[in-house]
Design a protein around this motif. Structure first.
Motif, PDB file in Angstrom:
ATOM      1  N   ARG A 147      -8.711  21.673   6.603  1.00  0.00           N
ATOM      2  CA  ARG A 147      -9.296  22.846   7.246  1.00  0.00           C
ATOM      3  C   ARG A 147     -10.746  23.063   6.820  1.00  0.00           C
ATOM      4  NH1 ARG A 147      -4.847  27.557   6.698  1.00  0.00           N
ATOM      5  NH2 ARG A 147      -6.085  28.509   8.356  1.00  0.00           N
ATOM      6  N   GLN A 148     -11.065  22.726   5.590  1.00  0.00           N
ATOM      7  CA  GLN A 148     -12.422  22.936   5.115  1.00  0.00           C
ATOM      8  C   GLN A 148     -13.410  22.082   5.896  1.00  0.00           C
ATOM      9  OE1 GLN A 148     -12.942  22.377   0.919  1.00  0.00           O
ATOM     10  NE2 GLN A 148     -15.096  22.980   0.938  1.00  0.00           N
ATOM     11  N   ALA A 149     -13.067  20.817   6.123  1.00  0.00           N
ATOM     12  CA  ALA A 149     -13.942  19.937   6.895  1.00  0.00           C
ATOM     13  C   ALA A 149     -14.069  20.435   8.329  1.00  0.00           C
ATOM     14  CB  ALA A 149     -13.413  18.507   6.879  1.00  0.00           C
ATOM     15  N   ALA A 150     -12.956  20.911   8.904  1.00  0.00           N
ATOM     16  CA  ALA A 150     -12.981  21.415  10.278  1.00  0.00           C
ATOM     17  C   ALA A 150     -13.916  22.611  10.408  1.00  0.00           C
ATOM     18  CB  ALA A 150     -11.568  21.790  10.726  1.00  0.00           C
ATOM     19  N   VAL A 182       1.651  24.844  13.210  1.00  0.00           N
ATOM     20  CA  VAL A 182       1.733  23.463  12.735  1.00  0.00           C
ATOM     21  C   VAL A 182       0.446  23.047  12.018  1.00  0.00           C
ATOM     22  CG1 VAL A 182       0.907  22.243  14.804  1.00  0.00           C
ATOM     23  CG2 VAL A 182       2.658  21.185  13.351  1.00  0.00           C
ATOM     24  N   ASP A 183      -0.711  23.534  12.489  1.00  0.00           N
ATOM     25  CA  ASP A 183      -1.964  23.229  11.778  1.00  0.00           C
ATOM     26  C   ASP A 183      -1.963  23.848  10.392  1.00  0.00           C
ATOM     27  OD1 ASP A 183      -3.014  21.698  13.797  1.00  0.00           O
ATOM     28  OD2 ASP A 183      -4.352  23.238  14.582  1.00  0.00           O
ATOM     29  N   GLY A 184      -1.468  25.087  10.294  1.00  0.00           N
ATOM     30  CA  GLY A 184      -1.395  25.738   8.989  1.00  0.00           C
ATOM     31  C   GLY A 184      -0.440  25.027   8.052  1.00  0.00           C
ATOM     32  N   THR A 185       0.660  24.556   8.602  1.00  0.00           N
ATOM     33  CA  THR A 185       1.630  23.831   7.782  1.00  0.00           C
ATOM     34  C   THR A 185       1.050  22.508   7.301  1.00  0.00           C
ATOM     35  OG1 THR A 185       3.458  24.854   8.986  1.00  0.00           O
ATOM     36  CG2 THR A 185       3.947  22.842   7.753  1.00  0.00           C
ATOM     37  N   ARG A 186       0.297  21.842   8.151  1.00  0.00           N
ATOM     38  CA  ARG A 186      -0.316  20.582   7.726  1.00  0.00           C
ATOM     39  C   ARG A 186      -1.398  20.823   6.678  1.00  0.00           C
ATOM     40  NH1 ARG A 186      -0.105  17.944  13.796  1.00  0.00           N
ATOM     41  NH2 ARG A 186       1.907  16.892  13.493  1.00  0.00           N
ATOM     42  N   ALA A 187      -2.057  21.954   6.741  1.00  0.00           N
ATOM     43  CA  ALA A 187      -3.006  22.299   5.676  1.00  0.00           C
ATOM     44  C   ALA A 187      -2.260  22.524   4.364  1.00  0.00           C
ATOM     45  CB  ALA A 187      -3.792  23.546   6.065  1.00  0.00           C
ATOM     46  N   MET A 188      -1.093  23.137   4.455  1.00  0.00           N
ATOM     47  CA  MET A 188      -0.254  23.350   3.287  1.00  0.00           C
ATOM     48  C   MET A 188       0.175  22.003   2.688  1.00  0.00           C
ATOM     49  SD  MET A 188       3.368  25.439   3.187  1.00  0.00           S
ATOM     50  CE  MET A 188       4.167  24.373   4.380  1.00  0.00           C
ATOM     51  N   ILE A 189       0.593  21.088   3.545  1.00  0.00           N
ATOM     52  CA  ILE A 189       0.999  19.763   3.075  1.00  0.00           C
ATOM     53  C   ILE A 189      -0.183  19.039   2.451  1.00  0.00           C
ATOM     54  CG2 ILE A 189       1.777  17.481   3.847  1.00  0.00           C
ATOM     55  CD1 ILE A 189       3.457  18.955   5.989  1.00  0.00           C
ATOM     56  N   SER A 190      -1.353  19.142   3.098  1.00  0.00           N
ATOM     57  CA  SER A 190      -2.549  18.471   2.585  1.00  0.00           C
ATOM     58  C   SER A 190      -2.943  19.014   1.214  1.00  0.00           C
ATOM     59  CB  SER A 190      -3.706  18.656   3.572  1.00  0.00           C
ATOM     60  OG  SER A 190      -4.878  18.036   3.111  1.00  0.00           O
ATOM     61  N   SER A 191      -2.841  20.327   1.039  1.00  0.00           N
ATOM     62  CA  SER A 191      -3.183  20.935  -0.249  1.00  0.00           C
ATOM     63  C   SER A 191      -2.219  20.504  -1.340  1.00  0.00           C
ATOM     64  CB  SER A 191      -3.174  22.458  -0.126  1.00  0.00           C
ATOM     65  OG  SER A 191      -4.158  22.895   0.777  1.00  0.00           O
ATOM     66  N   HIS A 217      -9.735  16.436  11.903  1.00  0.00           N
ATOM     67  CA  HIS A 217      -9.638  16.954  10.540  1.00  0.00           C
ATOM     68  C   HIS A 217      -8.656  18.131  10.476  1.00  0.00           C
ATOM     69  CE1 HIS A 217     -13.491  14.870  10.892  1.00  0.00           C
ATOM     70  NE2 HIS A 217     -13.359  14.586   9.611  1.00  0.00           N
ATOM     71  N   GLN A 218      -8.743  19.034  11.456  1.00  0.00           N
ATOM     72  CA  GLN A 218      -7.859  20.197  11.421  1.00  0.00           C
ATOM     73  C   GLN A 218      -6.402  19.796  11.576  1.00  0.00           C
ATOM     74  OE1 GLN A 218      -9.112  23.891  12.798  1.00  0.00           O
ATOM     75  NE2 GLN A 218      -7.253  24.370  13.914  1.00  0.00           N
ATOM     76  N   HIS A 219      -6.110  18.905  12.520  1.00  0.00           N
ATOM     77  CA  HIS A 219      -4.724  18.488  12.718  1.00  0.00           C
ATOM     78  C   HIS A 219      -4.230  17.636  11.559  1.00  0.00           C
ATOM     79  CE1 HIS A 219      -5.118  20.330  16.497  1.00  0.00           C
ATOM     80  NE2 HIS A 219      -5.637  19.326  17.166  1.00  0.00           N
ATOM     81  N   GLY A 220      -5.154  17.087  10.784  1.00  0.00           N
ATOM     82  CA  GLY A 220      -4.776  16.325   9.611  1.00  0.00           C
ATOM     83  C   GLY A 220      -4.651  17.168   8.359  1.00  0.00           C
TER      84      GLY A 220
END
Length: 458
Positions: free
Chosen positions: A253-256, A93-102, A247-250
């Protein structure tokens, strides 16, 4: 947003491989808070994994409905705790949220997401991630509370039904860091070192966090007090910062990763030989123990960190991280500690991060059992999330309120005088609701209650 537009730094193969480990047995469904409310397969871990895999393999589009079901996830990770195949749902889910954020700009154009307010972005990046600025807020917040301005603002309804109003209602009294070995003085920030009292038993580091250093000062002071009296010297590195979980859950990932770097350096500086790094908030504790995982090897950030030996450093750092209750449950030095009796009932709330990831719920009960006369019992419904979940209570207020109502109902029926919980976010979320109902139940950390009975002034 088309599936082919997945960001290049996101490992589709890794996501699909992990998602394929889910055998769709359904054992996770009754443990998922959102599924129990909506009864929608798309709001279950099994359903979300299918959606993630579908987007990653280009079988379904990344659209508003997809984002909604991912956003509804509390990341409580109860599904992980019962999964027979040990699927790393949190990583998924964290990876997916990074995908959404990107993919945020395209999703914004399509109306699949809403734009964060400038205030929210500023708070996350310029306040929570900057420990010095958080400390600078302390006197302002204390002025706000002690002059009666807080009461006036709340009575006026000036903030309306905004998210700022929700945050303000959760604000507890802001305390001051202790000095002089945990008693006899206050300051605007913590000392770098609090020497042990009595027979020296070792040296530990204390992680302050971000929100907690303003809203959970009594817990941090209590941790220092108890550790010192057991013979541990406590180091509080001044350069430490936010753990990076928010930051990671949002999806940032870079900030985390950058925050992980800073904390690793802070606690492994010259002259520091720590037996353990103590966390008083289970949410932070999980993030700290998973620093090696947040540096995903497929990302450009990891390649930079790898050149700095960050993988090894993160591993060494995370191996030392312990929840305060877990550390104290095994610590020596208790023979000469005689807590005062407390003839009241204490119910224990088990935060999701402590229960499902750290697997350390039992330690809170062990710690509270040292208080003579106290009746200690679990809060009914501990297997379900309270709805706080970082900023979830802001982003999914309806779902969060439903989960919170269950906790308040259980507390009303408990007959307890105290609620002990090991996560600051849960404590603020529940305490705010109790204040609104006029309840006299006090919400506090197990170590705070123990420190009081050991003689620490509140």
């Amino acid at each position: 947003m088309k599936p082919s537009d997945l960001p290049p730094d996101f490992s589709v193969d890794t996501l699909i491989a992990e998602a394929n480990r889910c055998v769709a047995c359904g054992l996770c469904l009754p443990h998922c808070p959102t599924y129990r409310i909506t009864l929608s397969e798309a709001d279950s871990p099994r359903g979300r994994i299918a959606l993630m895999s579908g987007v990653a393999s280009h079988r379904i589009p990344m659209n508003a409905r997809f984002v909604l079901h991912i956003d509804r996830c509390l990341t409580c990770r109860a599904c992980e705790a019962v999964c027979p195949n040990h699927v790393s749902y949190g990583k998924l889910v964290d990876g997916t949220r990074a995908m959404i954020s990107s993919s945020y700009p395209d999703l914004l154009k399509e109306g699949a997401v809403t734009r964060k307010s400038w205030f929210r972005r500023w708070m996350e990046n310029e306040i929570l991630a900057k420990s010095g600025r958080l400390d600078a807020l302390r006197p302002l917040l204390r002025f706000y509370q002690k002059t009666g301005l807080q009461k006036a603002i709340r009575k006026s309804g000036l903030l309306g039904k905004t998210k700022l109003a929700v945050l303000e209602r959760q604000l507890p009294p802001v305390g001051m860091p202790c000095t002089l070995r945990g008693k006899g003085g206050v300051a605007n920030t913590w000392q770098a070192v609090y020497p042990s009292i009595g027979n020296p038993r070792g040296e530990v580091g204390l992680f302050l966090g971000c929100v907690a250093r303003l809203t959970d000062v009594e817990t941090l002071n209590s941790a220092i007090f108890v550790l010192n009296h057991l013979g541990y010297t406590v180091h509080v590195p001044p350069t430490q910062t936010c753990c990076g979980a928010l930051h990671q859950h949002g999806g940032d990932r870079q900030a985390a990763v950058q925050l992980a770097q800073q904390n690793t350096r802070a606690f492994e500086g010259p002259g520091l030989d720590l037996h353990a790094i103590i966390s008083t908030a289970s949410g932070c504790g999980v993030q700290l123990t998973e620093y090696p995982l947040c540096n995903a090897s497929e990302t450009p950030e990891y390649q930079i960190l790898q050149s700095l030996h960050a993988e090894e450093e993160a591993g060494n750092f995370s191996a030392k991280v312990m929840d305060i209750s877990a550390f104290l449950a095994k610590a020596e030095g208790w023979d000469n500690i005689k807590p005062e009796p407390l003839p009241h009932k204490i119910v224990v709330h088990e935060p999701c991060t402590l229960r499902n990831v750290l697997r350390g719920s039992a330690h809170s009960y062990t710690l509270l059992a040292r208080v003579p006369g106290a009746e200690v019992a679990p809060l009914a419904g501990n297997d379900q999330c309270c709805g706080a979940a970082g900023t979830y209570f802001l982003d999914q207020p309806e779902m969060a309120r439903g989960l919170l109502r269950d906790k308040i109902t259980a507390l009303d029926a408990s007959g307890a005088h105290y609620l002990a919980t090991s996560n600051v976010g849960c404590a603020m979320h529940i305490a705010s609701a109790l204040r609104e109902t006029g309840s006299e139940i006090e919400v506090l950390h197990p170590v705070t209650l123990l420190a009081r009975q050991m003689g620490m002034a509140s």
